[in-house]
Design an enzyme around this catalytic site. Sequence first.
Site, PDB file in Angstrom:
ATOM      1  N   LEU A  65       2.547  41.428   4.073  1.00  0.00           N
ATOM      2  CA  LEU A  65       1.986  40.847   5.282  1.00  0.00           C
ATOM      3  C   LEU A  65       1.985  39.334   5.132  1.00  0.00           C
ATOM      4  O   LEU A  65       1.828  38.817   4.022  1.00  0.00           O
ATOM      5  CB  LEU A  65       0.546  41.333   5.511  1.00  0.00           C
ATOM      6  CG  LEU A  65       0.324  42.804   5.830  1.00  0.00           C
ATOM      7  CD1 LEU A  65      -1.181  43.102   5.891  1.00  0.00           C
ATOM      8  CD2 LEU A  65       0.999  43.205   7.138  1.00  0.00           C
ATOM      9  N   ASP A  66       2.150  38.619   6.243  1.00  0.00           N
ATOM     10  CA  ASP A  66       2.025  37.165   6.215  1.00  0.00           C
ATOM     11  C   ASP A  66       0.669  36.777   5.636  1.00  0.00           C
ATOM     12  O   ASP A  66      -0.319  37.504   5.798  1.00  0.00           O
ATOM     13  CB  ASP A  66       2.132  36.582   7.627  1.00  0.00           C
ATOM     14  CG  ASP A  66       3.517  36.742   8.234  1.00  0.00           C
ATOM     15  OD1 ASP A  66       4.468  37.025   7.482  1.00  0.00           O
ATOM     16  OD2 ASP A  66       3.629  36.588   9.467  1.00  0.00           O
ATOM     17  N   MET A  67       0.603  35.628   5.010  1.00  0.00           N
ATOM     18  CA  MET A  67      -0.646  35.163   4.429  1.00  0.00           C
ATOM     19  C   MET A  67      -1.784  35.165   5.451  1.00  0.00           C
ATOM     20  O   MET A  67      -2.907  35.570   5.148  1.00  0.00           O
ATOM     21  CB  MET A  67      -0.474  33.750   3.863  1.00  0.00           C
ATOM     22  CG  MET A  67      -1.721  33.197   3.201  1.00  0.00           C
ATOM     23  SD  MET A  67      -1.586  31.445   2.784  1.00  0.00           S
ATOM     24  CE  MET A  67      -1.639  30.705   4.422  1.00  0.00           C
ATOM     25  N   THR A  69      -2.105  36.945   8.153  1.00  0.00           N
ATOM     26  CA  THR A  69      -2.358  38.255   8.751  1.00  0.00           C
ATOM     27  C   THR A  69      -3.242  39.080   7.829  1.00  0.00           C
ATOM     28  O   THR A  69      -3.042  39.097   6.616  1.00  0.00           O
ATOM     29  CB  THR A  69      -1.032  39.005   8.980  1.00  0.00           C
ATOM     30  OG1 THR A  69      -0.174  38.209   9.795  1.00  0.00           O
ATOM     31  CG2 THR A  69      -1.264  40.346   9.655  1.00  0.00           C
TER      32      THR A  69
END
Length: 241
Positions: A65-67, A69
């Site tokens: 996951l994106d940082m 998110t």
Amino acid sequence: MANPSFVYNPPMTPYLDILYQDKDMVVAHKPSGLLSVPGKALEHRDSLISRVNRVYPTATVVHRLDMATSGILVLALNKASHRHISKQFELRQTKKRYFARVHGHVEQDSGEVNLPLICDWPNRPKQMVDLERGKKALTHYEVVERKTDEKGFPYSLVALYPITGRSHQLRVHMLALGHPILGDRLYAHDEALSMATRLQLHAESLSFCHPSTGQWQYFQTPIPFSQYRPRSLSAESHTNQ
């Protein structure tokens, strides 16, 4: 336009939030602001996998996951499980549901965004739509509610079902729809950015086939920026097959 700089300050409480664990896998909740895997710089070493490895040394990352998110991540505890679960992601056999608060009132109650994406190289890690060179990216969406905040700014809560798994896919697709995600420091305009202190994107549900038992597993976490409580994906008629 250059990307805004940031100081990495990952949340420490809770340090590690394990939702489920057995001999094959660990399912954890990643908070917004924590990297999924370590960055190259020394100050970016702290990450979800680093924290999990303190307790489960054999754990490996299956997806990310994106940082910014938050939400559910599954990690494998052995090579066979890693291969099995990774294959499900590769073949798009998993079921994923995200929730986002986006700027403005999304007009259609449901729909899809089918726009190919490519890295915006001069502005990396940003991604952008490129109809000629981009890789296929498809997102289904459903509007849950349309509201106005205390300052009178309109927003919508949307359920997002990514069919593909491109980098920043949901963030760029919502931007392309004309409704950037609130608090998105990479893609939101000033008003949308000011409406939240964090990216309002959460990986709320994840379902996949257990690597040993073959049974479907359903994992779900509350949306941290909304009181809305959706049904389990096991009861959803919408799938991302």
